[in-house]
Design a protein around this motif. Structure first.
Motif, PDB file in Angstrom:
ATOM      1  N   VAL B 447       0.968  -1.285   0.231  1.00 55.10           N
ATOM      2  CA  VAL B 447       0.215  -0.022   0.040  1.00 55.10           C
ATOM      3  C   VAL B 447       0.963   1.196   0.152  1.00 55.10           C
ATOM      4  CG1 VAL B 447      -1.447   1.383   1.463  1.00 55.10           C
ATOM      5  CG2 VAL B 447      -1.661  -1.347   1.081  1.00 55.10           C
ATOM      6  N   PRO B 448       0.779   2.040  -0.805  1.00 59.40           N
ATOM      7  CA  PRO B 448       1.491   3.457  -1.098  1.00 59.40           C
ATOM      8  C   PRO B 448       1.061   4.199   0.153  1.00 59.40           C
ATOM      9  CG  PRO B 448      -0.279   3.578  -2.624  1.00 59.40           C
ATOM     10  CD  PRO B 448      -0.130   2.014  -1.886  1.00 59.40           C
ATOM     11  N   PRO B 449       2.023   4.960   0.932  1.00 54.95           N
ATOM     12  CA  PRO B 449       3.362   5.198   0.348  1.00 54.95           C
ATOM     13  C   PRO B 449       4.532   4.527   1.027  1.00 54.95           C
ATOM     14  CG  PRO B 449       2.903   6.954   2.167  1.00 54.95           C
ATOM     15  CD  PRO B 449       1.680   5.794   2.205  1.00 54.95           C
ATOM     16  N   PHE B 453       5.236  -0.807  -1.294  1.00 57.88           N
ATOM     17  CA  PHE B 453       4.413  -0.378  -2.436  1.00 57.88           C
ATOM     18  C   PHE B 453       5.846   0.124  -3.375  1.00 57.88           C
ATOM     19  CE2 PHE B 453       3.868   3.406  -5.044  1.00 57.88           C
ATOM     20  CZ  PHE B 453       2.610   2.762  -5.825  1.00 57.88           C
ATOM     21  N   MET B 454       6.695   0.697  -3.056  1.00 57.74           N
ATOM     22  CA  MET B 454       7.914   1.413  -3.682  1.00 57.74           C
ATOM     23  C   MET B 454       8.727   0.192  -4.529  1.00 57.74           C
ATOM     24  SD  MET B 454       8.782   4.447  -4.365  1.00 57.74           S
ATOM     25  CE  MET B 454      10.055   5.132  -5.175  1.00 57.74           C
ATOM     26  N   PHE B 457       6.562  -1.668  -6.824  1.00 59.01           N
ATOM     27  CA  PHE B 457       6.108  -0.528  -8.213  1.00 59.01           C
ATOM     28  C   PHE B 457       7.375  -0.754  -9.085  1.00 59.01           C
ATOM     29  CE2 PHE B 457       6.714   3.371 -10.048  1.00 59.01           C
ATOM     30  CZ  PHE B 457       5.701   3.492 -10.683  1.00 59.01           C
ATOM     31  N   ILE B 460       7.418  -4.398 -10.730  1.00 55.78           N
ATOM     32  CA  ILE B 460       6.324  -4.254 -11.958  1.00 55.78           C
ATOM     33  C   ILE B 460       6.787  -3.278 -12.994  1.00 55.78           C
ATOM     34  CG2 ILE B 460       3.816  -3.959 -12.444  1.00 55.78           C
ATOM     35  CD1 ILE B 460       3.101  -4.643  -9.821  1.00 55.78           C
ATOM     36  N   GLY B 461       7.442  -2.224 -12.601  1.00 55.94           N
ATOM     37  CA  GLY B 461       7.610  -1.218 -13.637  1.00 55.94           C
ATOM     38  C   GLY B 461       8.600  -1.742 -14.506  1.00 55.94           C
ATOM     39  N   GLY B 545      10.022   4.076   2.010  1.00 54.27           N
ATOM     40  CA  GLY B 545       8.860   4.283   0.923  1.00 54.27           C
ATOM     41  C   GLY B 545       8.867   5.837   0.658  1.00 54.27           C
ATOM     42  N   VAL B 546       8.949   6.865   1.427  1.00 53.69           N
ATOM     43  CA  VAL B 546       8.786   8.117   1.083  1.00 53.69           C
ATOM     44  C   VAL B 546      10.010   8.879   0.746  1.00 53.69           C
ATOM     45  CG1 VAL B 546       6.577   8.289   2.209  1.00 53.69           C
ATOM     46  CG2 VAL B 546       8.796   8.954   3.463  1.00 53.69           C
ATOM     47  N   ASP B 549      15.099   7.616  -2.021  1.00 54.58           N
ATOM     48  CA  ASP B 549      15.777   7.758  -3.309  1.00 54.58           C
ATOM     49  C   ASP B 549      17.352   7.462  -3.243  1.00 54.58           C
ATOM     50  OD1 ASP B 549      13.895   8.522  -5.039  1.00 54.58           O
ATOM     51  OD2 ASP B 549      14.206  10.473  -5.031  1.00 54.58           O
ATOM     52  N   ILE B 552      17.685   3.789  -3.688  1.00 52.46           N
ATOM     53  CA  ILE B 552      17.245   3.190  -5.081  1.00 52.46           C
ATOM     54  C   ILE B 552      18.590   3.328  -5.838  1.00 52.46           C
ATOM     55  CG2 ILE B 552      15.725   3.565  -6.998  1.00 52.46           C
ATOM     56  CD1 ILE B 552      13.760   4.207  -4.897  1.00 52.46           C
ATOM     57  N   GLU B 553      19.111   4.634  -5.827  1.00 52.35           N
ATOM     58  CA  GLU B 553      20.269   5.047  -6.450  1.00 52.35           C
ATOM     59  C   GLU B 553      21.365   4.003  -6.218  1.00 52.35           C
ATOM     60  OE1 GLU B 553      20.458   7.742  -8.721  1.00 52.35           O
ATOM     61  OE2 GLU B 553      18.588   8.428  -8.491  1.00 52.35           O
ATOM     62  N   TYR B 556      20.830   1.020  -8.037  1.00 49.24           N
ATOM     63  CA  TYR B 556      20.772   1.077  -9.380  1.00 49.24           C
ATOM     64  C   TYR B 556      22.127   1.070 -10.024  1.00 49.24           C
ATOM     65  CZ  TYR B 556      19.189   2.673 -13.960  1.00 49.24           C
ATOM     66  OH  TYR B 556      18.478   2.827 -15.334  1.00 49.24           O
TER      67      TYR B 556
END
Lengths: 575, 565
Positions: B447-449, B453-454, B457, B460-461, B545-546, B549, B552-553, B556
């Motif tokens: 469930v976001p946020p 969810f992140m 997402f 799936i993305g 979640g919020v 970044d 995630i970077e 990546y």
């Protein structure tokens, strides 16, 4: 000794709440310096309208939570007073924004333009930003919400466990405003779900006998539908063309796509596939249906309406007022904001479908009302019926129909809270919702009878009251497209008049001359409206008349928005 | 790329986290044994203080010492990895044998996984200080307390060896080293699962987990030997070259299939998951949490190494394993969810939900396998996005799944968490813990946020992005038929998430709406360290979640490093 200590506690709590009030009011006064957007303009939306109610209500509830029951009762008074004061701040701001008192706002916006826009980076990896703004579609709804929250608090002034109840209403208001001002799909979805939580607890903790069943049904039903909507939103997100993150700072670093509604609408408008076409027709239809399911459940339209009567009948008065007044409009608002703006071709394809759903809601809702013996259930089904009118306005695909649908949202947002307030007053004074249990109200509770008559008349569409304008406009638009099919909605309106008049006849007038009050009119409660109830009713009645006689106060803005919308959406290259 | 030789001075510096673990391991062995021992030099009366053994010093005799050392060591290893990664000083360093063969490689990929392993074990170790409590020794100790005091050192030694083995897996550049690390970690976890050997459930869970696990390992090892037979090496790059040149040879495919079994057990993918629910239910909750997060991540490392880096598709074709893995992931996620729907034991429910999450991760891997499907311009970029999503999902799982298990651990401290009704009334008994649990459940549902969810997402993305390829830009999406079929896995994942909301929400309903069980009306036991771990997890769930970044970077760039971008 004991009297003294009680007094001490009372004084201490009053002082504490007073201090809190002063602090937060001071903060509120400094809002302009606290929040400003990238252009250096004052951000009148993020903090004052959305953040402030949610945070303050959270503080108030935390303040009330860890106390014993007795202390909670003592706290209830100051807290509800504080809540009322705080709820007046957003109302003052939104009213001032309307009259250009705070800042000169140009409400004559073009398509996909927003006033008071503010935008901040949030999650740059996937292109989420905190993006708020208002236009002629959302501003009336925002004003309505800020207006209804204090009215609801006044109306339910004596609700039990008020230390938590009233802050929950305030939080609900903040979340609802959040839905209307979001210009980012991610934010939109979060606020959309956030509205469920206060409402769930309102029904669960203050509801009637079957509150557990009703609250769970409400939560699961609407949650499931919004998951379907989420599927649509995410698919929409992925199917938009990727952009370069180095040229547009608002798209995601990793995905090259953006959750931003303005960007997506822009792309839809320019048509990334050439010839003004945004996505192939098949995909358009799929997305249209996915999004519409989420919104139709919220509205609710007939095959998806079964959660509403249960939730309303069990919900406390304040919950019902906000649920019917604003929460249902979230569905209609969402339709205008997303599927109708993005997929006009799909709308054309499904036009008759939507018309049929609207018509069935209207007629079926009205017929079911005829057979109800529970007053609140009848009013709940009448909401279903009136939401059908909005769908008819949409299905007409006429500017006047759209404007009428918008005004219907607004007018119903003022009238239906009054309907539920009357039902709540019944429950309060007559200890029953059964129509058969009340006789001769005109004699025993004249004030209640007057307001009931007024609200019922407003809802059935008496000229010079707000509901009439909207219904008339919808019928005009409908006539322009479907011709003599207008007899069906006409019939439904006749039935509406019938069930309202019939229920009035059975409750207000019958049996009064026997001189005996109904058996349920017992207990300590006074037989007629209390002062807070009276004040709330008068406010609602005043605005019903105001917008009935001078509809253009709100309608002007909606008209402008509709004209811009039609120019923007239906004059795209491909259509 | 730098390279250092094994056991040189540089080596210890590059391998700082592992060095700390090793030192900590020695410390847990030595310090509790320090005492007033003296050694008499033969034939004289001179007694030299020898310190190892004898009556313990007051400090070293404290049974809580191993716990402190263990938790501090894991925290140190975690922090040093985090700091190296955050400050971007990491770089890539290969560790060569004296003969010039690349044994290990320290890079973004290995550090991300070390973060996951050390983070999970650190939280579990901190929580275990309350879950397996050490009490001061006095005459009135109960039997249970004495058991717990005796096995303090064992518990933390095993946790440290688990961490060491897992980090070997993340570092390994040679399938054999990878396998040895895997076995070190596995054997430690077998014992950890059976740690409460005086209870029936603990012993049963340990035996089941051990038998099934060793069979799976055996099959995997046999697969390795077949790969060796085919290519004559177990170096990853050698295998990759060999695979690319092997054409249609059947031997390496069979070997690959068998290796899949070994790793599939670790991630608890569908046909190999039968031991998981029993093991999780029988182990104490922090350990079960480690199994569901760190152990799963370890299996994923193996799968990524073998499937993506070795058996990657060649030319314009899809990977050999594409359909197989697609079916496996579809079955895994659906089976996990349906089984979770029907389980009344919250630990089994979490175990099945962990199976479902394994299915989501496998779906993402399947999409990587499709990267050469003809409508993708720069396949590495698409694959990078998906792998980053996998890393991030594993990272997020540490916060949410371990947090949920720790809440159950708190309930175990007052007498068990094997029925859903033991959670009843938690909302009234302890609102903060109940809210945390609710946050974990909602995050698991996606469930976001919240963090769940992140990560979902992003997964799936990535899948959808891969299946669309460059069609969106060229305007070729008329219907779903024009997409690659892995699209359906994305949809299935979404539908499964929607179904899973039901059983996650049920936990919330039970916690907030039901009345507490008889005998469970008092406040929860206090347990500051387990509570601290729970709160860390809850805060991480929201923050990832919020404001995830940065991480995630990080994922990546780690994924980019894997493809040498």
């Amino acid at each position: 000794m004991s009297a003294n200590s009680t007094l001490d506690i009372k004084n201490k709590e009053f002082i504490l709440v007073g201090l809190l009030l002063v602090t937060v009011a001071g903060l509120a006064a400094f809002f302009p310096s606290l929040g400003s957007n990238a252009q250096g303009e004052v951000d009148w939306i993020s903090l004052p309208l959305v953040g402030f109610p949610i945070v303050v209500s959270g503080i108030l509830m935390a303040f009330a939570s860890q106390e014993s029951r007795a202390r909670k009762e003592i706290l209830a008074g100051p807290i509800r007073l504080a809540t009322l004061c705080f709820s007046l701040i957003p109302l003052a701001i939104s009213t001032a924004l309307f009259f250009d008192w705070l800042i000169a706002v140009d409400w004559a916006l073009g398509y996909n333009e927003y006033a008071l826009e503010s935008r901040y980076h949030w999650m740059e990896s996937i292109g989420v930003s905190w993006h708020v703004g208002m236009d002629g579609l959302s501003f009336p709804m925002v004003w309505l919400t800020t207006f209804l929250v204090p009215v609801t608090i006044i109306m339910t002034w004596e609700e039990k466990n008020g230390a938590v109840y009233h802050p929950l209403l305030l939080m609900m208001g903040g979340a609802l405003i959040g839905v209307f001002v979001s210009l980012d799909l991610f934010m939109f979805y979060i606020f959309w779900e956030l509205t469920l939580i206060p409402m769930f607890f309102l029904i669960l903790s203050w509801g009637g006998k079957d509150r557990r069943y009703a609250s769970q049904k409400f939560f699961i039903y609407t949650f499931a539908s919004s998951v379907i909507m989420l599927l649509g939103l995410i698919t929409l997100y992925f199917l938009q063309p990727a952009q370069d993150a180095s040229t547009n700072p608002w798209v995601g670093d990793l995905t090259g796509r953006s959750f931003d509604i303005v960007t997506i609408l822009d792309q839809a408008n320019h048509g990334n596939l050439g010839d003004g076409i945004f996505l192939g027709m098949g995909m358009q239809k799929v997305l249209f249906v996915l999004l519409m399911i989420g919104f139709l459940v919220k509205l609710p339209a007939v095959p998806f309406h079964t959660w509403l009567p249960d939730a309303h009948v069990q919900a406390p008065t304040g919950g019902s007022m906000l649920l019917a007044g604003v929460m249902l409009k979230m569905g209609a608002y969402g339709m205008f904001r997303l599927p109708l703006a993005l997929f006009p071709d799909a709308l054309m394809h499904y036009q008759h479908c939507i018309m049929a759903i609207g018509l069935i809601s209207l007629v079926w809702g009205a017929f079911v009302c005829l057979g109800q013996t529970n007053l609140k259930k009848m009013v709940a089904y009448s909401s279903v019926s009136h939401m059908g009118v909005i769908l008819l306005g949409i299905a007409s695909m006429q500017p006047i129909g759209y404007a009428a649908a918008l005004f219907m949202m607004f007018a119903h947002g003022i009238i239906s809270p009054m309907l539920f307030a009357v039902c709540g007053a019944f429950k309060h004074h007559y200890h029953s919702m059964e129509i058969g249990a009340m006789r001769g109200m005109a004699k025993f509770s004249p004030f209640l009878a007057v307001y009931m008559m007024f609200a019922w008349m407003a809802s059935l569409g008496l000229p010079l009251l707000a509901g009439f304008v909207a219904e008339l406009m919808v019928l005009l638009a409908y006539w322009a497209i479907y011709g003599w099919w207008i007899l069906l909605p006409g019939l439904a309106l006749a039935i509406t008049a019938t069930y309202y008049l019939w229920s009035m006849q059975r409750t207000i007038f019958e049996g009064g001359d026997e001189g005996q009050p109904p058996a349920t009119l017992l207990g300590e409660n006074p037989p007629d409206l209390t002062l807070p109830e009276n004040i709330g009713m008068i406010i609602l009645a005043f605005f019903t008349v105001l917008f009935g006689v001078f509809p253009f106060i709100a309608l002007g803005m909606m008209d402008d928005w509709t004209v811009a919308f039609f120019e923007g959406v239906f004059n795209r290259g491909g259509i | 790329m730098d390279s250092v030789t094994v056991f040189s001075l540089e080596f210890w510096k590059v391998m700082a986290p592992e060095t700390i673990l090793l030192l900590g391991l020695v410390a847990v062995f030595v310090i509790p044994n320090l005492g007033h021992a003296k050694f008499r030099i033969p034939l004289t009366k001179v007694r030299v203080p020898w310190f190892l053994g004898g009556r313990r010093f007051a400090i070293t005799g404290d049974p809580s010492i191993p716990g402190l050392i263990g938790a501090a060591t894991l925290t140190g290893a975690f922090l040093i990895t985090l700091m190296t990664e955050m400050m971007g000083e990491g770089g890539t360093t290969a560790i060569m044998s004296s003969g010039g063969i690349k044994l290990l490689q320290v890079d973004g990929f290995s550090r991300i996984f070390e973060l996951i392993f050390f983070g999970a074990l650190m939280l579990a170790a901190i929580a275990s200080m309350d879950r397996v409590p050490a009490t001061m020794q006095h005459s009135s100790n109960t039997l249970e307390e004495m058991y717990d005091n005796r096995r303090q050192a064992d518990l933390y030694i095993l946790m440290l060896t688990t961490a060491l083995g897992m980090s070997m897996v993340a570092l390994a550049q040679n399938l054999f080293i990878l396998f040895v690390g895997l076995e070190l970690a596995s054997f430690s976890t077998y014992i950890l699962v059976a740690f409460h050997k005086e209870s029936k459930a603990g012993a049963e869970a340990g035996v089941k987990y051990f038998i099934v696990g060793s069979v799976a390992s055996g099959v995997g090892l046999y697969g390795l030997s077949l790969l060796y037979l085919a290519f004559g090496t177990l170096q990853l790059d050698g295998l990759a070259t060999g695979w690319a040149n092997s054409g249609d040879a059947i031997l390496p495919v069979i070997g690959l299939g068998m290796v899949l079994v070994g790793f599939g057990f670790k991630v608890s993918a569908a046909p190999f998951h039968f031991a998981a629910p029993d093991a999780y239910a029988g182990a104490n909750s922090p350990i079960a949490g480690v199994l569901a997060t760190a152990s799963k991540a370890m299996g994923m490392v193996g799968l990524i190494r073998v499937l993506v880096l070795v058996a990657s598709p060649v030319g314009e074709t899809s990977a050999t394993w594409l359909c197989l893995l697609g079916v496996l992931s579809a079955v895994t996620m659906t089976w996990g969810n349906i089984a979770a729907l029907g389980s009344k034991n919250p630990k089994r429910m979490l175990a099945y939900s962990s199976v479902a999450h394994a299915g989501y991760l496998l779906a993402a891997l399947t999409a990587v396998g499709a990267w050469h499907w003809g409508h993708v311009d720069m396949p590495e970029h698409y694959a990078t996005a998906i792998l980053a999503a996998i890393f991030f999902h594993l990272m997020v799982l540490v916060a949410i799944k371990l947090g949920a298990f720790l809440v159950l651990g708190l309930l175990e401290m007052e007498g068990g968490a094997s029925r859903l009704s033991s959670l009843a009334g938690l909302g009234r008994r302890d609102p903060l813990i109940a809210t945390s649990m609710f946050i974990f459940m909602m995050a698991l549902a996606g469930v976001p946020p919240l963090a769940g969810f992140m990560s979902k997402f992003l997964v799936i993305g990535g899948i959808v992005k891969m299946s669309i390829g460059d069609l969106a830009a060229s305007g070729g999406i008329e219907s779903l038929d024009s997409l690659h079929w892995v699209w359906w896995l994305g949809l299935l994942m979404f539908l499964n998430s929607a179904v899973s909301v039901f059983y996650y929400l049920r936990v919330g309903v039970v916690m907030f709406l039901d009345a507490p069980e008889e005998g469970r009306r008092k406040p929860l036991p206090y347990g500051i360290s387990i509570r601290m771990s729970i709160w860390i997890c809850a805060v991480a769930t929201i923050l990832l979640g919020v404001a995830g970044d940065t991480f995630i970077e990080m994922c990546y760039s780690a994924a980019e490093g894997l493809f040498g971008l």
